[in-house]
Design an enzyme around this catalytic site. Structure first.
Site, short mmCIF file in Angstrom:
data_model
loop_
_atom_site.label_atom_id
_atom_site.label_comp_id
_atom_site.label_asym_id
_atom_site.label_seq_id
_atom_site.Cartn_x
_atom_site.Cartn_y
_atom_site.Cartn_z
N ASP A 56 122.24 0.34 58.75
CA ASP A 56 122.81 1.50 58.65
C ASP A 56 121.16 2.04 57.24
OD1 ASP A 56 124.95 3.92 58.17
OD2 ASP A 56 124.00 3.03 56.04
N GLU A 58 119.87 5.03 55.01
CA GLU A 58 119.96 6.67 54.19
C GLU A 58 118.50 6.92 53.73
OE1 GLU A 58 123.06 7.72 53.27
OE2 GLU A 58 123.77 5.10 53.75
N HIS A 198 128.33 5.69 51.55
CA HIS A 198 126.65 6.03 51.77
C HIS A 198 125.52 5.06 51.10
CE1 HIS A 198 128.61 9.54 53.43
NE2 HIS A 198 128.86 9.85 52.96
#
Length: 588
Positions: A56, A58, A198
């Protein structure tokens, strides 16, 4: 044929289809291959043995192409439900973090100011993920940023298999189970131990739990291998996926495959170096053509024809397409739908467009795949040479009247007797040389014409003559290539293959037998045995080979590969004239 040395040899003989039509070059029956058992390799890679790297990111925005940068990478490596390792780092985006990103992720400028840049982080991540299947939620976003960074840094991007849990969830879950496939929604649905917030590592951990929940669900649907999973997440319909068993009996061997419908009519013919693997592709994401999806929905079985070599498979494919004219094959269905230019044999010869080659000692140029191309080539001949353009035969002593072209000086006008046969035949000799030997005279004249048009700024007209000349030169080049092989009564050629030497017998441009000579075996007995089984053929008329032009050109391409050896006959490629002129044409 001696056992062992010619074990893999096959002959392109004849066999009748169900209607009784004899199909030249069809293979002997290979239905015995349908009873073979699957090997462990055929079962695919069990999901419990696959290492997944769930990643993942950001970022500072939604698009790497528009300048957004990575601010954090988190990844978890898992296999068989066990966590093998984790990877997490903040990344200096080399610029300020937008305020709305800070609100969303909690990542501030102060947090990333001392972090390593992506140039330091990316190699470490790629080393961590090496040899795994990359998994991400909305994978194109994450992999897109990583690939963009790799390109910018000139770091080679590994050929990762990629799995998107969002796509997988859309396929596996019903609308009444989850209202959407957002990561937070799926994490709650599967009871993930980590709540996505997040931040890269937290979201990666949540995605691991979602992945395991989805795989457990799919296990009940018969998805147990990576290959099953790839098929399940593809864009093919469920009906197509259900038919993947049609590929199971096929062998891992080169050959031709025929998709047949419930009436045993041929829907599609294809070829592959690995029959089973290729046919499997029609039921997975590797096949995205709409027409093929429609074809698969009609198919009831797949018939394999095992071939000794890849060239034999290509030739068989062409012959079977021409014989069956399957509705889902776009090319090669009508090899007889071609046109030729013919320089007639008569007292006052002319050049005309014809549909077939006759055994009449005339000179032919072609074949052209479309009549329009033949007419463009004909325009070049008429522009340079003043042979007659009128149809029909003329008597040896014509008593007609001159046409408008004669008055313009574009025709020698044999119609009104104003030219001698000797003078006219001299012009015909020039035409014949341009059609069959070297078109240099046409090239020189038309290039001068194009220069004149360009000086007058008539660029479109110059471009039209360039295209006409290209059509002529391609026709001459094709004729020369076909004639060269069609004139050879027998050749036996060999080239290195995957299992030894691929050996082929070619007679008058037609493939007559194929085999594989194992390494270390003496070639002479093998070649003698292959010749004894080879198909007998008669030469074709004129420049026409004893096969379709497409088959002969396929053989020619094989014979032009490096490392070719001649076992019988002599062969050399000397076709420089038309090809040389073609390479010197100005581009579009």
């Amino acid at each position: 044929m001696t056992t062992g040395s010619v074990l893999m040899a096959t002959t392109l003989g004849t066999v009748a289809d169900k209607s009784g039509t004899v199909l030249s070059g069809a293979a002997p029956s290979v239905r015995h291959v349908l009873g073979i058992q699957q090997s462990f390799d055929d079962l695919g890679r069990p999901l419990r043995d696959v290492t997944f790297c769930v990643v993942d990111l950001e970022t500072t925005g939604a698009s790497a192409a528009k300048g957004s940068m990575i601010t954090e990478i988190g990844a978890v490596k898992v296999r068989g439900g066990e966590v093998l390792g984790e990877f997490q780092t903040l990344v200096d985006p080399e610029g300020p973090v937008p305020a709305f990103i800070t609100v969303l992720t909690g990542i501030t400028d102060a947090m990333v100011v001392a972090a390593p840049r992506i140039a330091e982080v990316l190699p470490s991540f790629l080393e961590f993920a090496a040899g795994t299947v990359l998994v991400a939620h909305n994978a194109p976003f994450d992999t897109g940023f990583l690939k963009h960074a790799a390109r910018r840094l000139e770091v080679p991007w590994p050929a990762f298999e990629v799995l998107d849990t969002a796509v997988l969830a859309r396929r596996a879950l019903q609308r009444d189970e989850v209202r959407n496939v957002k990561l937070a929604t799926l994490a709650r649905h599967f009871g993930a131990t980590t709540t996505p917030d997040h931040r890269a590592l937290h979201d990666a951990r949540a995605t691991v739990d979602v992945l395991h929940g989805l795989l457990e669900r799919l296990g009940n649907l018969g998805v147990h291998s990576m290959e099953d999973l790839a098929g399940f997440t593809s864009r093919v319909t469920p009906e197509q996926r259900r038919k993947r068993h049609l590929a199971d009996p096929l062998p891992h061997a080169p050959g031709v495959y025929l998709f047949r419908d419930r009436n045993d009519e041929v829907l599609y013919v294809g070829t592959s170096r690995d029959l089973r693997r290729r046919v499997r592709g029609y039921f997975t994401e590797s096949e995205t053509r709409t027409r093929m999806g429609e074809m698969v929905s009609l198919a009831e079985r797949v018939e394999p024809i095992v071939c000794a070599t890849a060239l034999e498979a290509q030739v068989r494919e062409l012959r079977l397409i021409a014989a069956h004219r399957p509705p889902y094959n776009r090319r090669s269905r009508f090899p007889d739908r071609v046109t030729w230019l013919k320089l007639t044999r008569e007292p006052w010869p002319r050049v005309s467009v014809v549909a077939r080659v006759l055994d009449d000692d005339a000179d032919y140029l072609g074949p052209f795949r479309r009549r329009a191309l033949a007419e463009e080539a004909l325009a070049c001949l008429h522009e340079v040479f003043a042979v007659r353009r009128c149809a029909g035969r003329l008597p040896r002593t014509p008593r007609g009247s001159a046409c408008a072209l004669a008055e313009l000086g574009r025709c020698l006008s044999p119609c009104d007797g104003s030219v001698t046969q000797e003078h006219y035949q001299a012009e015909v000799v020039r035409v014949r040389r341009a059609m069959t030997a070297d078109p240099e005279e046409i090239v020189v004249a038309l290039r001068a014409r194009m220069r004149e048009l360009a000086v007058d700024e008539r660029y479109e007209d110059a471009g039209r003559w360039r295209d006409r000349l290209a059509a002529l030169l391609r026709g001459v080049h094709r004729t020369q290539r076909l004639r060269q092989l069609a004139g050879q009564a027998e050749l036996v050629a060999a080239a290195p293959g995957s299992g030894g030497w691929d050996v082929h017998v070619v007679r008058h441009g037609r493939l007559c037998a194929s085999g594989v000579l194992p390494p270390g075996r003496p070639p002479a007995p093998f070649v003698d045995a292959l010749l004894s089984t080879a198909e007998s053929v008669e030469p074709g008329p004129g420049p026409l080979p004893a096969a379709t032009a497409e088959e002969t050109e396929t053989i020619l391409r094989w014979m032009e590969q490096p490392g070719l050896r001649m076992a019988r006959g002599a062969w050399h490629s000397d076709l420089a004239s038309a090809a040389r002129h073609l390479s010197l044409l100005p581009s579009s």
